[in-house]
Design a protein around this motif. Structure first.
Motif, PDB file in Angstrom:
ATOM      1  N   VAL A   1       0.422  -1.425   0.198  1.00  0.00           N
ATOM      2  CA  VAL A   1      -0.049   0.315   0.006  1.00  0.00           C
ATOM      3  C   VAL A   1       1.149   0.905   0.064  1.00  0.00           C
ATOM      4  CG1 VAL A   1      -1.004   0.908   1.284  1.00  0.00           C
ATOM      5  CG2 VAL A   1      -1.894  -1.535   1.235  1.00  0.00           C
ATOM      6  N   SER A   2       1.688   1.207   0.448  1.00  0.00           N
ATOM      7  CA  SER A   2       2.556   2.282   0.797  1.00  0.00           C
ATOM      8  C   SER A   2       3.429   3.056  -0.203  1.00  0.00           C
ATOM      9  CB  SER A   2       3.277   2.848   2.424  1.00  0.00           C
ATOM     10  OG  SER A   2       4.523   1.787   2.440  1.00  0.00           O
ATOM     11  N   CYS A   3       4.373   1.539  -0.512  1.00  0.00           N
ATOM     12  CA  CYS A   3       6.086   1.316  -1.694  1.00  0.00           C
ATOM     13  C   CYS A   3       5.100   1.098  -2.699  1.00  0.00           C
ATOM     14  CB  CYS A   3       6.440   0.876  -0.696  1.00  0.00           C
ATOM     15  SG  CYS A   3       6.477   2.022   0.893  1.00  0.00           S
ATOM     16  N   ASN A   4       4.482   0.329  -3.268  1.00  0.00           N
ATOM     17  CA  ASN A   4       3.953  -0.345  -4.334  1.00  0.00           C
ATOM     18  C   ASN A   4       4.626  -1.723  -4.333  1.00  0.00           C
ATOM     19  OD1 ASN A   4       2.578  -0.825  -6.446  1.00  0.00           O
ATOM     20  ND2 ASN A   4       3.749   0.662  -7.368  1.00  0.00           N
ATOM     21  N   LEU A   5       5.765  -2.310  -3.573  1.00  0.00           N
ATOM     22  CA  LEU A   5       5.989  -3.079  -3.410  1.00  0.00           C
ATOM     23  C   LEU A   5       5.347  -5.203  -3.704  1.00  0.00           C
ATOM     24  CD1 LEU A   5       8.858  -4.151  -2.948  1.00  0.00           C
ATOM     25  CD2 LEU A   5       8.330  -5.171  -0.851  1.00  0.00           C
ATOM     26  N   ASN A   6       5.485  -4.900  -5.249  1.00  0.00           N
ATOM     27  CA  ASN A   6       4.711  -6.156  -5.554  1.00  0.00           C
ATOM     28  C   ASN A   6       5.467  -7.326  -4.847  1.00  0.00           C
ATOM     29  OD1 ASN A   6       2.974  -7.839  -6.884  1.00  0.00           O
ATOM     30  ND2 ASN A   6       3.962  -7.489  -8.760  1.00  0.00           N
ATOM     31  N   VAL A   7       5.185  -7.613  -3.638  1.00  0.00           N
ATOM     32  CA  VAL A   7       6.008  -9.030  -3.070  1.00  0.00           C
ATOM     33  C   VAL A   7       5.068  -9.439  -1.924  1.00  0.00           C
ATOM     34  CG1 VAL A   7       7.673  -9.772  -2.192  1.00  0.00           C
ATOM     35  CG2 VAL A   7       8.759  -8.500  -3.721  1.00  0.00           C
ATOM     36  N   ARG A   8       4.540 -11.131  -1.867  1.00  0.00           N
ATOM     37  CA  ARG A   8       3.725 -11.569  -1.152  1.00  0.00           C
ATOM     38  C   ARG A   8       3.926 -12.326   0.192  1.00  0.00           C
ATOM     39  NH1 ARG A   8      -1.479 -10.305  -2.864  1.00  0.00           N
ATOM     40  NH2 ARG A   8      -1.386  -8.990  -4.561  1.00  0.00           N
ATOM     41  N   LYS A   9       5.700 -12.516  -0.538  1.00  0.00           N
ATOM     42  CA  LYS A   9       6.423 -13.432   0.684  1.00  0.00           C
ATOM     43  C   LYS A   9       7.335 -13.869   0.194  1.00  0.00           C
ATOM     44  CE  LYS A   9       6.050 -18.298  -0.067  1.00  0.00           C
ATOM     45  NZ  LYS A   9       6.001 -19.344  -1.599  1.00  0.00           N
ATOM     46  N   LEU A  10       8.365 -13.959   1.855  1.00  0.00           N
ATOM     47  CA  LEU A  10       9.737 -13.551   1.884  1.00  0.00           C
ATOM     48  C   LEU A  10      10.239 -15.009   0.431  1.00  0.00           C
ATOM     49  CD1 LEU A  10      11.040 -13.756   5.522  1.00  0.00           C
ATOM     50  CD2 LEU A  10      11.188 -12.177   3.891  1.00  0.00           C
ATOM     51  N   PRO A  11      11.381 -15.144   0.386  1.00  0.00           N
ATOM     52  CA  PRO A  11      11.977 -15.198  -0.935  1.00  0.00           C
ATOM     53  C   PRO A  11      12.779 -16.473   0.441  1.00  0.00           C
ATOM     54  CG  PRO A  11      12.616 -13.308  -0.973  1.00  0.00           C
ATOM     55  CD  PRO A  11      12.120 -13.148  -0.310  1.00  0.00           C
ATOM     56  N   GLU A  12      13.152 -17.647  -0.422  1.00  0.00           N
ATOM     57  CA  GLU A  12      13.585 -18.848   0.256  1.00  0.00           C
ATOM     58  C   GLU A  12      14.900 -18.453   0.406  1.00  0.00           C
ATOM     59  OE1 GLU A  12      12.305 -22.812  -1.134  1.00  0.00           O
ATOM     60  OE2 GLU A  12       9.988 -21.710  -0.747  1.00  0.00           O
ATOM     61  N   PHE A  13      15.711 -17.824   1.855  1.00  0.00           N
ATOM     62  CA  PHE A  13      16.783 -17.158   1.916  1.00  0.00           C
ATOM     63  C   PHE A  13      17.646 -18.164   1.760  1.00  0.00           C
ATOM     64  CE2 PHE A  13      14.255 -13.325   3.080  1.00  0.00           C
ATOM     65  CZ  PHE A  13      14.315 -12.232   1.675  1.00  0.00           C
ATOM     66  N   ASP A  14      17.484 -18.988   3.197  1.00  0.00           N
ATOM     67  CA  ASP A  14      18.561 -19.798   3.516  1.00  0.00           C
ATOM     68  C   ASP A  14      18.574 -20.995   2.914  1.00  0.00           C
ATOM     69  OD1 ASP A  14      19.276 -18.936   5.626  1.00  0.00           O
ATOM     70  OD2 ASP A  14      17.417 -20.105   6.779  1.00  0.00           O
ATOM     71  N   ALA A  15      17.835 -20.940   1.907  1.00  0.00           N
ATOM     72  CA  ALA A  15      18.086 -22.720   0.939  1.00  0.00           C
ATOM     73  C   ALA A  15      19.022 -21.945  -0.539  1.00  0.00           C
ATOM     74  CB  ALA A  15      16.791 -23.055   0.701  1.00  0.00           C
ATOM     75  N   TRP A  16      18.785 -21.162  -0.624  1.00  0.00           N
ATOM     76  CA  TRP A  16      19.529 -20.700  -2.085  1.00  0.00           C
ATOM     77  C   TRP A  16      21.212 -19.921  -0.975  1.00  0.00           C
ATOM     78  CZ3 TRP A  16      23.171 -16.460  -2.224  1.00  0.00           C
ATOM     79  CH2 TRP A  16      23.452 -16.602  -4.063  1.00  0.00           C
ATOM     80  N   PHE A  17      21.287 -20.104   0.256  1.00  0.00           N
ATOM     81  CA  PHE A  17      22.789 -19.157   0.571  1.00  0.00           C
ATOM     82  C   PHE A  17      23.123 -20.807   1.033  1.00  0.00           C
ATOM     83  CE2 PHE A  17      20.665 -15.129   1.301  1.00  0.00           C
ATOM     84  CZ  PHE A  17      22.526 -14.688   0.364  1.00  0.00           C
ATOM     85  N   HIS A  18      22.260 -21.865   1.769  1.00  0.00           N
ATOM     86  CA  HIS A  18      22.457 -22.951   1.456  1.00  0.00           C
ATOM     87  C   HIS A  18      23.913 -23.236   0.254  1.00  0.00           C
ATOM     88  CE1 HIS A  18      23.404 -26.190   3.647  1.00  0.00           C
ATOM     89  NE2 HIS A  18      22.671 -26.821   3.395  1.00  0.00           N
TER      90      HIS A  18
END
Ligand SMILES: C[S@@+](CC[C@H](N)C(=O)[O-])C[C@H]1O[C@@H](n2cnc3c(N)ncnc32)[C@H](O)[C@@H]1O
Length: 214
Positions: free
Chosen positions: A173-190
């Motif tokens: 609503v405030s920044c027009n950020l079109n993301v709904r869930k967190l990326p799977e950070f741990d899987a990628w960094f692992h």
């Protein structure tokens, strides 16, 4: 990363630090400051992506000796606030800092010894996160470090999921950020990086990690 080109954090810029402090009991900033003791005292070149208002920039630049620092953010208001903070608090370091107002997808290829993404990679959908993360990994010097601090929901707790959904709604609503869930950070960094150190805050809602290339 086209969808992110329409996002605009400028509306939030004047109140961003205050909101973060009040809503998260100062932990958003504390989680970043704690990273400083794990950084080398001297670094050739540093990249800060989505640095926001520049609060952490001032902490970092006051404590780490560096030759050059690239500070990129898509929001003109965030960049101008960060620049003003530097001019006010550490003016002698201004010539060493290159402020770039652009989307991360425009980042020119260069090698960095320290890359910083704090509360920034959560602004991307999974696919865009993976593309950018791979690009950053390739830009990291062989012995370089990547400081990653962000929201997490490792055990899929329902209260954390609800809070994260609320945060994304707020930023939509405030920044027009079109993301709904967190990326799977741990899987990628692992898969792609070696973790040197990691610390959780606020009962696992926030995680601060330091990575090296495998
Ligand atoms: C949630 S704020 C975090 C700011 C700062 N790192 C902090 O922790 O206080 C995210 C920042 O990333 C910037 N940003 C979001 N998407 C971006 C993109 N695609 N390219 C460059 N900057 C972006 C926003 O303008 C905003 O300043």
């Amino acid at each position: 990363m086209h969808k992110n080109q329409t996002i605009n954090f400028s509306f939030l810029a004047p109140v961003y630090d205050l909101l973060g402090t009040v809503c998260f009991l100062g932990k958003l900033h504390a989680s970043q400051k704690k990273q400083l003791k794990h950084f080398p005292k001297q670094v050739k070149n540093i990249l800060i992506l989505g640095g926001g208002t520049g609060k952490f920039l001032v902490d970092l630049a006051s404590q780490i000796d560096f030759e050059s620092l690239t500070y990129l953010d898509i929001s003109p208001k965030m960049i101008s606030q960060a620049r003003s903070k530097v001019i006010k608090e550490i003016p002698q370091l201004l010539p060493k800092i290159n402020f770039i107002c652009a989307p991360a997808s425009d980042l020119p290829d260069q090698t960095y010894e320290l890359i910083i993404t704090h509360y920034f990679m959560d602004c991307f959908q999974q696919k865009d996160f993976e593309l950018l993360a791979l690009k950053l990994r390739n830009m990291l010097a062989p012995n370089g470090l990547w400081s990653m601090v962000d929201f997490y929901n490792e055990s899929n707790s329902s209260s954390r999921s609800l809070l994260i959904r609320f945060l994304y709604l707020f930023f939509r609503v405030s920044c027009n950020l079109n993301v709904r869930k967190l990326p799977e950070f741990d899987a990628w960094f692992h898969r792609h990086m070696h973790c040197q150190h990691s610390q959780k805050l606020l009962n696992g809602l926030l995680k601060a990690s330091l990575y090296k290339k495998i």
